[in-house]
Write an enzyme that holds these catalytic residues in place. Structure first.
Site, PDB file in Angstrom:
ATOM      1  N   ASP A   1      26.334  52.292  28.325  1.00 22.14           N
ATOM      2  CA  ASP A   1      26.254  53.545  27.555  1.00 22.14           C
ATOM      3  C   ASP A   1      27.328  53.657  26.487  1.00 22.14           C
ATOM      4  OD1 ASP A   1      25.333  54.708  30.651  1.00 22.14           O
ATOM      5  OD2 ASP A   1      24.023  54.827  28.910  1.00 22.14           O
TER       6      ASP A   1
ATOM      7  N   HIS B   1      31.770  51.465  36.306  1.00 22.13           N
ATOM      8  CA  HIS B   1      30.408  51.204  36.797  1.00 22.13           C
ATOM      9  C   HIS B   1      30.448  51.068  38.309  1.00 22.13           C
ATOM     10  CE1 HIS B   1      26.435  49.389  37.234  1.00 22.13           C
ATOM     11  NE2 HIS B   1      26.196  49.918  36.053  1.00 22.13           N
TER      12      HIS B   1
HETATM   13  C1  SDX Z   1      24.798  53.931  34.210  1.00 20.53           C
HETATM   14  O1  SDX Z   1      24.134  52.030  38.680  1.00 20.53           O
HETATM   15  C2  SDX Z   1      23.716  51.587  37.568  1.00 20.53           C
HETATM   16  O2  SDX Z   1      23.291  50.444  37.462  1.00 20.53           O
HETATM   17  C3  SDX Z   1      23.761  52.591  36.417  1.00 20.53           C
HETATM   18  C4  SDX Z   1      23.411  52.031  35.051  1.00 20.53           C
HETATM   19  C5  SDX Z   1      21.966  51.614  34.948  1.00 20.53           C
HETATM   20  O3  SDX Z   1      21.664  50.779  34.100  1.00 20.53           O
HETATM   21  O4  SDX Z   1      21.128  52.232  35.660  1.00 20.53           O
HETATM   22  O5  SDX Z   1      24.246  50.942  34.736  1.00 20.53           O
HETATM   23  C6  SDX Z   1      23.593  53.107  33.983  1.00 20.53           C
HETATM   24  O6  SDX Z   1      24.706  54.934  34.866  1.00 20.53           O
HETATM   25  C7  SDX Z   1      26.114  53.449  33.696  1.00 20.53           C
HETATM   26  C8  SDX Z   1      27.280  54.398  34.076  1.00 20.53           C
HETATM   27  C9  SDX Z   1      27.241  55.583  33.124  1.00 20.53           C
HETATM   28  N1  SDX Z   1      28.220  56.607  33.566  1.00 20.53           N
HETATM   29  C10 SDX Z   1      29.384  56.758  32.897  1.00 20.53           C
HETATM   30  O7  SDX Z   1      29.742  56.069  31.966  1.00 20.53           O
HETATM   31  C11 SDX Z   1      30.209  57.944  33.389  1.00 20.53           C
HETATM   32  C12 SDX Z   1      31.651  57.491  33.518  1.00 20.53           C
HETATM   33  N2  SDX Z   1      31.745  56.545  34.607  1.00 20.53           N
HETATM   34  C13 SDX Z   1      32.067  57.046  35.898  1.00 20.53           C
HETATM   35  O8  SDX Z   1      31.769  58.332  36.224  1.00 20.53           O
HETATM   36  C14 SDX Z   1      32.020  56.036  37.024  1.00 20.53           C
HETATM   37  O9  SDX Z   1      32.586  54.891  36.577  1.00 20.53           O
HETATM   38  C15 SDX Z   1      30.668  55.722  37.629  1.00 20.53           C
HETATM   39  C16 SDX Z   1      29.968  56.975  38.040  1.00 20.53           C
HETATM   40  C17 SDX Z   1      29.831  54.984  36.661  1.00 20.53           C
HETATM   41  C18 SDX Z   1      30.922  54.879  38.843  1.00 20.53           C
HETATM   42  O10 SDX Z   1      31.594  55.654  39.710  1.00 20.53           O
HETATM   43  P1  SDX Z   1      32.028  55.102  41.142  1.00 20.53           P
HETATM   44  O11 SDX Z   1      31.478  53.782  41.494  1.00 20.53           O
HETATM   45  O12 SDX Z   1      31.793  56.219  42.089  1.00 20.53           O
HETATM   46  O13 SDX Z   1      33.550  54.824  40.860  1.00 20.53           O
HETATM   47  P2  SDX Z   1      34.616  55.515  41.664  1.00 20.53           P
HETATM   48  O14 SDX Z   1      34.418  56.969  41.545  1.00 20.53           O
HETATM   49  O15 SDX Z   1      34.664  54.863  42.999  1.00 20.53           O
HETATM   50  O16 SDX Z   1      35.902  55.140  40.792  1.00 20.53           O
HETATM   51  C19 SDX Z   1      36.897  54.334  41.304  1.00 20.53           C
HETATM   52  C20 SDX Z   1      38.165  54.794  40.608  1.00 20.53           C
HETATM   53  C21 SDX Z   1      38.464  56.277  40.836  1.00 20.53           C
HETATM   54  O17 SDX Z   1      39.870  56.409  40.724  1.00 20.53           O
HETATM   55  P3  SDX Z   1      40.755  56.479  42.099  1.00 20.53           P
HETATM   56  O18 SDX Z   1      40.120  57.531  42.989  1.00 20.53           O
HETATM   57  O19 SDX Z   1      40.669  55.085  42.686  1.00 20.53           O
HETATM   58  O20 SDX Z   1      42.141  56.847  41.625  1.00 20.53           O
HETATM   59  O21 SDX Z   1      38.000  54.661  39.180  1.00 20.53           O
HETATM   60  C22 SDX Z   1      38.105  55.941  38.579  1.00 20.53           C
HETATM   61  C23 SDX Z   1      37.839  56.952  39.654  1.00 20.53           C
HETATM   62  O22 SDX Z   1      38.486  58.193  39.349  1.00 20.53           O
HETATM   63  N3  SDX Z   1      37.093  55.987  37.522  1.00 20.53           N
HETATM   64  C24 SDX Z   1      37.309  56.448  36.294  1.00 20.53           C
HETATM   65  C25 SDX Z   1      36.120  56.233  35.593  1.00 20.53           C
HETATM   66  N4  SDX Z   1      35.224  55.669  36.413  1.00 20.53           N
HETATM   67  C26 SDX Z   1      35.825  55.534  37.614  1.00 20.53           C
HETATM   68  N5  SDX Z   1      38.390  57.024  35.732  1.00 20.53           N
HETATM   69  C27 SDX Z   1      38.276  57.380  34.430  1.00 20.53           C
HETATM   70  N6  SDX Z   1      37.166  57.197  33.676  1.00 20.53           N
HETATM   71  C28 SDX Z   1      36.078  56.631  34.231  1.00 20.53           C
HETATM   72  N7  SDX Z   1      34.990  56.470  33.499  1.00 20.53           N
END
Ligand code: SDX
Length: 432
Positions: free
Chosen positions: A366, A309
């Site tokens: 989700d 998140h």
């Molecule tokens: C919603 O914002 C809100 O409030 C949204 C929401 C709402 O109610 O409106 O809560 C609803 O959108 C929930 C999120 C739904 N999306 C997902 O479940 C998709 C999977 N999650 C990710 O894509 C991700 O976690 C995000 C998009 C939700 C957040 O992404 P960020 O903040 O940009 O995180 P990041 O890319 O900075 O990640 C940090 C690290 C990275 O690794 P490194 O570069 O440090 O090695 O964490 C990793 C990312 O690759 N990472 C994941 C991951 N989420 C982040 N790795 C594997 N699986 C994941 N799901």
């Protein structure tokens, strides 16, 4: 706590005011930075930038806290329902009996979609994205309610209550119509006497000679899912509603833009992606380890959907509530969904895996919501439209904050230009 900050650039100091929120959140006010220093702040994706002051929702991502107008989500989930929580999010206070009655009546009065508007839907192929159909239908509302959508803040605020009820009620009806249209079924007219969720289920599942009457657990589960989506601070789609609203676009147009942002798989589309992931694990007889291994590759396209998140660095409190509700709802409905077991195993495995633990990646709203929606009978391709029904109160409340802010201004972020520097035009004859 500091009341001013100071930024030192080379040998010059620039004092900057500090803003402290009612929950102790701290911000450095950089509005004067560019004029004073020629520098802008840079924060790709605004992950560390406050775009507004708001009174609607408070999130504490480190401690997994979510409150709407000061009320903890756990209490609202336990004691309230979607319509009451929607009133709270929109108007700032829990409704008294008269207010609750009037709001409910307003929603029921505005449940019907004009026959002419149905033709817009029928212009789509039945295979079209439900979110594309939903945003198109919502963006058409100003054509049918021009007096509520003048694109003049003062005018539109005068009719806010009507516009809010129309937006919330008709988004729900349009989603039901999209479901019927995709299945080639006749539209089912709303029933004035039914409460919000029961009316939605009626419009989804009733047949010409057989009304669908949901068992109380189904209506209760739907209320919970929608309530938990009501608002969530400045998420991608809500910020889009504020961005579009800041240009004095009316409520309906602004919400339609938010629906487009919500459709993305990294945001509202994740609930569909989670179910597709769980279904693949089930079909392959996998235990989820393949997905976990792929998710650790770091590529955005392999992420463990429903995990992580942008704000929560702890459990998303909504995921906890929905996760617990899954068991209750499925047991009461006598449903044994293998995907629930797979989800739980996946959660346990990920929460022990250092890759997720070190990045503080936990299940978000989700991860389990699709299990409940599937138990209710909602098809997977409609899950994100359900998110839109739930989030409508948050869009409405945030648009109102923008429209009613006397000191508001159009959203216009800056950038750092990294393209070609100045060069002269080259006539065609001289080009290679
Ligand atoms: C919603 O914002 C809100 O409030 C949204 C929401 C709402 O109610 O409106 O809560 C609803 O959108 C929930 C999120 C739904 N999306 C997902 O479940 C998709 C999977 N999650 C990710 O894509 C991700 O976690 C995000 C998009 C939700 C957040 O992404 P960020 O903040 O940009 O995180 P990041 O890319 O900075 O990640 C940090 C690290 C990275 O690794 P490194 O570069 O440090 O090695 O964490 C990793 C990312 O690759 N990472 C994941 C991951 N989420 C982040 N790795 C594997 N699986 C994941 N799901």
């Amino acid at each position: 706590m500091a009341t001013t900050a100071s930024l030192k650039i080379d040998d010059k100091e620039y004092p900057l005011p500090v803003i402290i929120g009612t929950e102790g959140e701290k911000a450095v006010d950089t509005r004067a930075l560019r004029t004073a220093s020629g520098y802008v702040s840079f924060d790709q994706g605004y992950g560390n930038t406050g775009s507004c002051e708001s009174q609607i929702t408070y999130l504490d991502g480190d401690n997994g806290i979510l409150r709407h107008r000061g009320y903890p989500i756990e209490q609202l989930a336990h004691f309230s329902d979607f319509v009451e929580t929607a009133y709270l999010v929109i108007y700032g206070e829990l409704p008294n009996p008269a207010q609750r009655k009037e709001f409910g009546l307003n929603l029921r009065k505005n449940a019907v979609i004009e026959t002419q508007m149905q033709k817009i839907l029928e212009g789509f192929p039945t295979s079209a994205s439900p979110m594309a159909m939903l945003s198109a239908m919502v963006s058409a509302l100003p054509a049918y309610y021009p007096h509520l959508a003048t694109n003049n803040f003062e005018q539109d605020l005068k009719h806010f209550d009507s516009a809010a009820a129309i937006a919330m009620s008709k988004i729900r009806t349009i989603v039901a119509m999209i479901y019927r249209y995709q299945k080639g079924l006749p539209f089912v007219f709303p029933k004035q006497e039914l409460p919000f969720c029961e009316n939605f289920l009626h419009m989804l599942f009733s047949e010409p000679y057989q009304d669908y009457v949901p068992v109380p657990e189904v209506a209760k589960a739907l209320n919970l899912v929608l309530l938990l989506h009501a608002d969530h601070e400045q998420n991608c789609s809500t910020s889009t509603v504020r961005m579009v609203g800041s240009s004095a676009s009316n409520l309906f147009t602004s919400i339609s833009a938010g629906i487009c942002a919500l459709a993305g798989p990294l945001h509202g589309g994740a609930n569909v992606a989670v179910m597709q992931m769980l279904q693949s694990i089930h079909d392959e007889g996998d235990d989820g380890s393949r997905f976990i291994a792929a998710a650790k590759s770091g590529s955005k396209s392999n992420r463990l959907m429903g995990f992580g998140h942008a704000v929560y660095r702890n459990f998303d409190p909504r995921a906890k509530i929905i996760g617990e509700a899954c068991d209750t709802v499925l047991t009461r409905l006598g449903i044994d969904d293998p995907l629930l077991k797979i989800a739980k195993n996946l959660e346990q495995a990920a929460l022990k895996d250092d890759y997720f633990v070190s990045r503080r990646l936990y299940p978000n709203v989700d991860f389990y919501s699709g299990i409940i929606m599937r138990a209710i009978g909602i098809p997977m391709n409609m899950f994100t439209t359900m998110f839109a029904i739930g989030r409508a109160p948050g869009y409405i409340a945030n648009w109102r904050e923008v429209a009613a802010n006397p000191k508001g201004r159009i959203y216009r972020p800056r950038q750092i230009y990294m393209g070609a520097v100045k060069r002269d035009y080259v006539p065609m004859a001289q080009r290679a």
